[in-house]
Design a protein around this motif. Structure first.
Motif, PDB file in Angstrom:
ATOM      1  N   SER A  54       8.298 -22.750 -93.002  1.00 49.33           N
ATOM      2  CA  SER A  54       7.969 -23.572 -94.176  1.00 49.33           C
ATOM      3  C   SER A  54       9.209 -23.846 -95.016  1.00 49.33           C
ATOM      4  O   SER A  54       9.419 -24.967 -95.486  1.00 49.33           O
ATOM      5  CB  SER A  54       6.914 -22.874 -95.028  1.00 49.33           C
ATOM      6  OG  SER A  54       5.733 -22.689 -94.294  1.00 49.33           O
ATOM      7  N   ILE A  55      10.033 -22.817 -95.199  1.00 50.76           N
ATOM      8  CA  ILE A  55      11.269 -22.989 -95.973  1.00 50.76           C
ATOM      9  C   ILE A  55      12.203 -23.967 -95.270  1.00 50.76           C
ATOM     10  O   ILE A  55      12.789 -24.852 -95.913  1.00 50.76           O
ATOM     11  CB  ILE A  55      11.955 -21.627 -96.201  1.00 50.76           C
ATOM     12  CG1 ILE A  55      11.104 -20.775 -97.132  1.00 50.76           C
ATOM     13  CG2 ILE A  55      13.365 -21.806 -96.762  1.00 50.76           C
ATOM     14  CD1 ILE A  55      11.561 -19.331 -97.255  1.00 50.76           C
ATOM     15  N   MET A  56      12.339 -23.837 -93.955  1.00 49.65           N
ATOM     16  CA  MET A  56      13.215 -24.746 -93.211  1.00 49.65           C
ATOM     17  C   MET A  56      12.710 -26.176 -93.298  1.00 49.65           C
ATOM     18  O   MET A  56      13.499 -27.120 -93.426  1.00 49.65           O
ATOM     19  CB  MET A  56      13.321 -24.281 -91.763  1.00 49.65           C
ATOM     20  CG  MET A  56      14.083 -22.991 -91.594  1.00 49.65           C
ATOM     21  SD  MET A  56      14.109 -22.384 -89.913  1.00 49.65           S
ATOM     22  CE  MET A  56      15.075 -23.635 -89.094  1.00 49.65           C
ATOM     23  N   LEU A  57      11.413 -26.373 -93.252  1.00 51.05           N
ATOM     24  CA  LEU A  57      10.834 -27.709 -93.384  1.00 51.05           C
ATOM     25  C   LEU A  57      11.109 -28.290 -94.747  1.00 51.05           C
ATOM     26  O   LEU A  57      11.488 -29.460 -94.877  1.00 51.05           O
ATOM     27  CB  LEU A  57       9.332 -27.665 -93.108  1.00 51.05           C
ATOM     28  CG  LEU A  57       8.579 -28.981 -93.204  1.00 51.05           C
ATOM     29  CD1 LEU A  57       9.118 -29.977 -92.184  1.00 51.05           C
ATOM     30  CD2 LEU A  57       7.099 -28.765 -92.994  1.00 51.05           C
ATOM     31  N   MET A  58      10.951 -27.468 -95.799  1.00 56.69           N
ATOM     32  CA  MET A  58      11.225 -27.952 -97.169  1.00 56.69           C
ATOM     33  C   MET A  58      12.687 -28.335 -97.328  1.00 56.69           C
ATOM     34  O   MET A  58      13.018 -29.365 -97.931  1.00 56.69           O
ATOM     35  CB  MET A  58      10.838 -26.888 -98.199  1.00 56.69           C
ATOM     36  CG  MET A  58       9.351 -26.713 -98.353  1.00 56.69           C
ATOM     37  SD  MET A  58       8.850 -25.632 -99.702  1.00 56.69           S
ATOM     38  CE  MET A  58       9.659 -24.114 -99.286  1.00 56.69           C
ATOM     39  N   VAL A  59      13.600 -27.526 -96.789  1.00 58.97           N
ATOM     40  CA  VAL A  59      15.031 -27.830 -96.867  1.00 58.97           C
ATOM     41  C   VAL A  59      15.330 -29.131 -96.128  1.00 58.97           C
ATOM     42  O   VAL A  59      16.088 -29.982 -96.626  1.00 58.97           O
ATOM     43  CB  VAL A  59      15.872 -26.656 -96.294  1.00 58.97           C
ATOM     44  CG1 VAL A  59      17.325 -27.070 -96.093  1.00 58.97           C
ATOM     45  CG2 VAL A  59      15.767 -25.458 -97.215  1.00 58.97           C
ATOM     46  N   ALA A  60      14.746 -29.323 -94.968  1.00 61.91           N
ATOM     47  CA  ALA A  60      14.970 -30.535 -94.200  1.00 61.91           C
ATOM     48  C   ALA A  60      14.437 -31.764 -94.945  1.00 61.91           C
ATOM     49  O   ALA A  60      15.064 -32.830 -94.927  1.00 61.91           O
ATOM     50  CB  ALA A  60      14.323 -30.430 -92.832  1.00 61.91           C
ATOM     51  N   LEU A  61      13.308 -31.632 -95.612  1.00 60.37           N
ATOM     52  CA  LEU A  61      12.747 -32.762 -96.344  1.00 60.37           C
ATOM     53  C   LEU A  61      13.565 -33.106 -97.587  1.00 60.37           C
ATOM     54  O   LEU A  61      13.688 -34.267 -97.961  1.00 60.37           O
ATOM     55  CB  LEU A  61      11.296 -32.470 -96.729  1.00 60.37           C
ATOM     56  CG  LEU A  61      10.300 -32.433 -95.564  1.00 60.37           C
ATOM     57  CD1 LEU A  61       8.928 -31.981 -96.054  1.00 60.37           C
ATOM     58  CD2 LEU A  61      10.214 -33.781 -94.885  1.00 60.37           C
ATOM     59  N   VAL A  62      14.130 -32.087 -98.236  1.00 62.52           N
ATOM     60  CA  VAL A  62      14.965 -32.322 -99.423  1.00 62.52           C
ATOM     61  C   VAL A  62      16.291 -32.947 -99.014  1.00 62.52           C
ATOM     62  O   VAL A  62      16.822 -33.791 -99.735  1.00 62.52           O
ATOM     63  CB  VAL A  62      15.177 -30.995-100.197  1.00 62.52           C
ATOM     64  CG1 VAL A  62      16.207 -31.163-101.275  1.00 62.52           C
ATOM     65  CG2 VAL A  62      13.855 -30.534-100.786  1.00 62.52           C
ATOM     66  N   ALA A  63      16.812 -32.574 -97.861  1.00 61.67           N
ATOM     67  CA  ALA A  63      18.108 -33.054 -97.414  1.00 61.67           C
ATOM     68  C   ALA A  63      18.069 -34.525 -96.980  1.00 61.67           C
ATOM     69  O   ALA A  63      19.101 -35.173 -96.884  1.00 61.67           O
ATOM     70  CB  ALA A  63      18.599 -32.203 -96.239  1.00 61.67           C
ATOM     71  N   VAL A  64      16.917 -35.063 -96.738  1.00 61.85           N
ATOM     72  CA  VAL A  64      16.799 -36.455 -96.267  1.00 61.85           C
ATOM     73  C   VAL A  64      17.007 -37.437 -97.360  1.00 61.85           C
ATOM     74  O   VAL A  64      16.776 -37.417 -98.446  1.00 61.85           O
ATOM     75  CB  VAL A  64      15.427 -36.684 -95.596  1.00 61.85           C
ATOM     76  CG1 VAL A  64      15.197 -38.144 -95.282  1.00 61.85           C
ATOM     77  CG2 VAL A  64      15.334 -35.849 -94.336  1.00 61.85           C
TER      78      VAL A  64
END
Length: 64
Positions: A54-64
């Protein structure tokens, strides 16, 4: 008598029925199948991996 966690209510007649019963003894209507929540049987490792994912998904979504 069963504990409150092991009682279900018939939706047709409102009778209190033991959780393991499949048919209401009062009116004969079929009772819904009890399903165990999928997350109740997780190991600590699986919980950790769910949180990490979940944390990795949130980081990936913020980085976009």
């Amino acid at each position: 008598m069963s504990s409150p966690d092991q009682i279900q209510i018939c939706k047709v007649c409102g009778a209190r029925v033991a959780a393991e019963k499949q048919v209401c003894p009062k009116c004969g209507s079929p009772l819904p199948e009890h399903k165990i929540a999928w997350y109740k049987n997780l190991t600590p490792t699986e919980i950790f991996l769910l949180i990490l994912g979940s944390i990795m998904l949130m980081v990936a979504l913020v980085a976009v």
